[in-house]
Design a protein around this motif. Structure first.
Motif, PDB file in Angstrom:
ATOM      1  N   LEU A  26      23.362 -26.631 -12.041  1.00 24.51           N
ATOM      2  CA  LEU A  26      24.359 -26.577 -10.879  1.00 24.51           C
ATOM      3  C   LEU A  26      24.959 -28.020 -10.498  1.00 24.51           C
ATOM      4  CD1 LEU A  26      22.875 -23.854  -8.768  1.00 24.51           C
ATOM      5  CD2 LEU A  26      24.583 -23.630 -10.284  1.00 24.51           C
ATOM      6  N   ASN A  27      24.217 -29.235 -11.074  1.00 22.07           N
ATOM      7  CA  ASN A  27      24.492 -30.579 -10.859  1.00 22.07           C
ATOM      8  C   ASN A  27      24.450 -30.666  -9.325  1.00 22.07           C
ATOM      9  OD1 ASN A  27      25.451 -32.985 -11.541  1.00 22.07           O
ATOM     10  ND2 ASN A  27      27.611 -32.624 -11.245  1.00 22.07           N
ATOM     11  N   LEU A  28      23.248 -30.218  -8.762  1.00 24.60           N
ATOM     12  CA  LEU A  28      23.035 -30.419  -7.172  1.00 24.60           C
ATOM     13  C   LEU A  28      22.809 -31.826  -7.171  1.00 24.60           C
ATOM     14  CD1 LEU A  28      20.987 -27.291  -6.243  1.00 24.60           C
ATOM     15  CD2 LEU A  28      23.477 -27.671  -5.941  1.00 24.60           C
ATOM     16  N   CYS A  29      22.150 -32.497  -8.076  1.00 23.79           N
ATOM     17  CA  CYS A  29      22.011 -34.025  -8.059  1.00 23.79           C
ATOM     18  C   CYS A  29      22.441 -34.582  -9.232  1.00 23.79           C
ATOM     19  CB  CYS A  29      20.401 -34.248  -7.886  1.00 23.79           C
ATOM     20  SG  CYS A  29      20.273 -35.883  -8.038  1.00 23.79           S
ATOM     21  N   PRO A  30      23.671 -35.292  -9.067  1.00 26.22           N
ATOM     22  CA  PRO A  30      24.459 -35.725 -10.194  1.00 26.22           C
ATOM     23  C   PRO A  30      23.588 -36.886 -10.889  1.00 26.22           C
ATOM     24  CG  PRO A  30      25.423 -36.291  -8.126  1.00 26.22           C
ATOM     25  CD  PRO A  30      24.193 -35.478  -7.899  1.00 26.22           C
ATOM     26  N   PHE A  31      22.510 -37.535 -10.283  1.00 27.86           N
ATOM     27  CA  PHE A  31      21.617 -38.532 -10.854  1.00 27.86           C
ATOM     28  C   PHE A  31      20.401 -38.225 -11.659  1.00 27.86           C
ATOM     29  CE2 PHE A  31      22.831 -39.529  -6.281  1.00 27.86           C
ATOM     30  CZ  PHE A  31      23.909 -40.051  -6.512  1.00 27.86           C
ATOM     31  N   ALA A  32      20.139 -36.774 -11.507  1.00 28.66           N
ATOM     32  CA  ALA A  32      18.847 -36.252 -12.437  1.00 28.66           C
ATOM     33  C   ALA A  32      18.925 -36.049 -13.625  1.00 28.66           C
ATOM     34  CB  ALA A  32      18.424 -34.825 -11.502  1.00 28.66           C
ATOM     35  N   ARG A  33      20.266 -35.668 -14.313  1.00 30.78           N
ATOM     36  CA  ARG A  33      20.424 -35.521 -15.757  1.00 30.78           C
ATOM     37  C   ARG A  33      19.870 -36.467 -16.398  1.00 30.78           C
ATOM     38  NH1 ARG A  33      23.816 -31.630 -17.790  1.00 30.78           N
ATOM     39  NH2 ARG A  33      24.688 -31.560 -15.821  1.00 30.78           N
ATOM     40  N   ALA A  34      20.516 -37.837 -16.165  1.00 31.51           N
ATOM     41  CA  ALA A  34      20.067 -39.083 -17.276  1.00 31.51           C
ATOM     42  C   ALA A  34      18.636 -39.225 -17.148  1.00 31.51           C
ATOM     43  CB  ALA A  34      20.737 -40.218 -16.630  1.00 31.51           C
ATOM     44  N   ARG A 151      21.079 -47.750  -7.112  1.00 37.22           N
ATOM     45  CA  ARG A 151      22.130 -47.930  -7.986  1.00 37.22           C
ATOM     46  C   ARG A 151      22.832 -46.604  -8.450  1.00 37.22           C
ATOM     47  NH1 ARG A 151      17.789 -50.457 -10.640  1.00 37.22           N
ATOM     48  NH2 ARG A 151      17.135 -48.779 -11.472  1.00 37.22           N
ATOM     49  N   ALA A 152      22.352 -45.552  -8.340  1.00 33.19           N
ATOM     50  CA  ALA A 152      22.940 -44.284  -8.470  1.00 33.19           C
ATOM     51  C   ALA A 152      23.969 -44.039  -7.563  1.00 33.19           C
ATOM     52  CB  ALA A 152      21.909 -43.139  -8.361  1.00 33.19           C
ATOM     53  N   VAL A 153      23.721 -44.493  -6.328  1.00 28.76           N
ATOM     54  CA  VAL A 153      24.816 -43.999  -5.206  1.00 28.76           C
ATOM     55  C   VAL A 153      26.064 -45.113  -5.538  1.00 28.76           C
ATOM     56  CG1 VAL A 153      25.184 -44.475  -2.613  1.00 28.76           C
ATOM     57  CG2 VAL A 153      23.112 -43.287  -3.627  1.00 28.76           C
ATOM     58  N   GLU A 154      25.744 -46.162  -5.919  1.00 28.62           N
ATOM     59  CA  GLU A 154      26.660 -47.210  -6.194  1.00 28.62           C
ATOM     60  C   GLU A 154      27.680 -46.443  -7.278  1.00 28.62           C
ATOM     61  OE1 GLU A 154      25.412 -51.276  -6.926  1.00 28.62           O
ATOM     62  OE2 GLU A 154      24.356 -51.265  -4.979  1.00 28.62           O
ATOM     63  N   ALA A 155      27.147 -46.171  -8.214  1.00 28.63           N
ATOM     64  CA  ALA A 155      27.848 -45.708  -9.291  1.00 28.63           C
ATOM     65  C   ALA A 155      28.557 -44.269  -9.165  1.00 28.63           C
ATOM     66  CB  ALA A 155      26.784 -45.361 -10.606  1.00 28.63           C
ATOM     67  N   PHE A 156      28.273 -43.379  -8.183  1.00 28.66           N
ATOM     68  CA  PHE A 156      28.922 -42.508  -7.677  1.00 28.66           C
ATOM     69  C   PHE A 156      30.225 -42.573  -6.761  1.00 28.66           C
ATOM     70  CE2 PHE A 156      29.472 -38.047  -6.177  1.00 28.66           C
ATOM     71  CZ  PHE A 156      29.283 -37.432  -7.142  1.00 28.66           C
ATOM     72  N   PRO A 157      31.275 -42.018  -6.768  1.00 26.56           N
ATOM     73  CA  PRO A 157      32.571 -42.776  -6.193  1.00 26.56           C
ATOM     74  C   PRO A 157      32.297 -42.061  -4.731  1.00 26.56           C
ATOM     75  CG  PRO A 157      33.009 -40.922  -7.831  1.00 26.56           C
ATOM     76  CD  PRO A 157      31.602 -41.301  -8.236  1.00 26.56           C
ATOM     77  N   ASP A 158      31.820 -40.874  -4.506  1.00 28.06           N
ATOM     78  CA  ASP A 158      31.971 -40.513  -3.309  1.00 28.06           C
ATOM     79  C   ASP A 158      30.344 -39.766  -2.802  1.00 28.06           C
ATOM     80  OD1 ASP A 158      32.402 -39.674  -0.470  1.00 28.06           O
ATOM     81  OD2 ASP A 158      34.065 -38.324  -1.059  1.00 28.06           O
ATOM     82  N   PRO A 159      29.362 -40.525  -2.605  1.00 31.04           N
ATOM     83  CA  PRO A 159      28.164 -39.898  -2.520  1.00 31.04           C
ATOM     84  C   PRO A 159      28.165 -38.836  -1.319  1.00 31.04           C
ATOM     85  CG  PRO A 159      28.026 -42.265  -1.998  1.00 31.04           C
ATOM     86  CD  PRO A 159      29.430 -41.867  -2.423  1.00 31.04           C
ATOM     87  N   ASP A 160      28.712 -39.119  -0.236  1.00 31.01           N
ATOM     88  CA  ASP A 160      28.762 -38.142   0.831  1.00 31.01           C
ATOM     89  C   ASP A 160      29.410 -36.864   0.443  1.00 31.01           C
ATOM     90  OD1 ASP A 160      27.872 -40.472   2.439  1.00 31.01           O
ATOM     91  OD2 ASP A 160      29.672 -40.849   3.322  1.00 31.01           O
ATOM     92  N   ALA A 161      30.228 -36.652  -0.499  1.00 35.85           N
ATOM     93  CA  ALA A 161      30.810 -35.766  -1.047  1.00 35.85           C
ATOM     94  C   ALA A 161      29.858 -34.450  -1.669  1.00 35.85           C
ATOM     95  CB  ALA A 161      31.820 -35.653  -2.055  1.00 35.85           C
TER      96      ALA A 161
END
Length: 193
Positions: A26-34, A151-161
């Motif tokens: 469900l991509n609840l954590c976009p950082f988990a997949r990698a 690093r993951a938060v920096e790479a994500f354009p809008d972590p609050d979203a």
């Protein structure tokens, strides 16, 4: 789950199903997949039956993560099906986990996130579907490296979203959909971008 029925392999399979179908699917954590795809997620199924034993094991896992390069283990899930089944007890235990982190001088190096079958956010009711974003099949203490999170938060354009998007996803799924998603015979959702 009782001590008599404790099957660590079944617990690990259930956690992997939750990771693959809910957290990643469900991509609840976009950082988990990698990190999951690279095999850098350590899953430890604890046989601790007291909070004290769990705290000792948590300390061992914190030290292991501290002493292991991120390329080997980036994050650890300490699953503890035999202790802290009541959410309020689990929630209180998080203060002890944070105190241990500070005592080991790992504050700012590691952080502890939490998942529980009965997770409830402070401003929500127990039956609010939004709680599903932090619900897992068993209580889990999730050890994360602060550097990896940054690093993951920096790479994500809008972590609050992420939080709002996750709430929308679990609302659309609902409790029945969530249960079907984690069922043994459900193949899970197609990956979400």
């Amino acid at each position: 789950m009782t001590d008599d029925a404790f099957d660590p392999d079944a617990v690990e399979r259930g956690v992997r199903r939750w990771l693959e179908r809910a957290v990643i699917g469900l991509n609840l954590c976009p950082f988990a997949r990698a990190v999951y795809a690279k095999g850098q997620v350590r899953i430890v199924v604890s046989d601790a039956s007291t909070p004290r034993a769990l705290l000792a094991q948590l300390g061992e896992e914190m030290a292991l993560l501290r002493d292991t390069p991120a390329e080997g283990i980036d994050t650890t899930l300490l699953v503890h099906p035999l202790v802290l089944a009541e959410f309020l007890d689990f929630n209180d235990f998080l203060d002890e986990a944070d105190a241990l982190l500070e005592a080991m001088e790992l504050d700012g190096v590691l952080q502890v996130a939490s998942f529980h079958p009965d997770y409830q956010f402070a401003d929500s009711g127990p039956d609010d579907v939004e709680n599903l974003t932090n619900r897992a099949p068993w209580p889990i203490l999730h050890l994360l490296r602060e550097d990896s999170v940054a690093r993951a938060v920096e790479a994500f354009p809008d972590p609050d979203a992420i939080v709002q998007r996750n709430i929308e996803r679990v609302r659309a799924l609902g409790f029945d959909g969530w249960q079907r998603l984690l069922a043994d015979d459900d193949p899970g959702p197609p990956p979400t971008p």
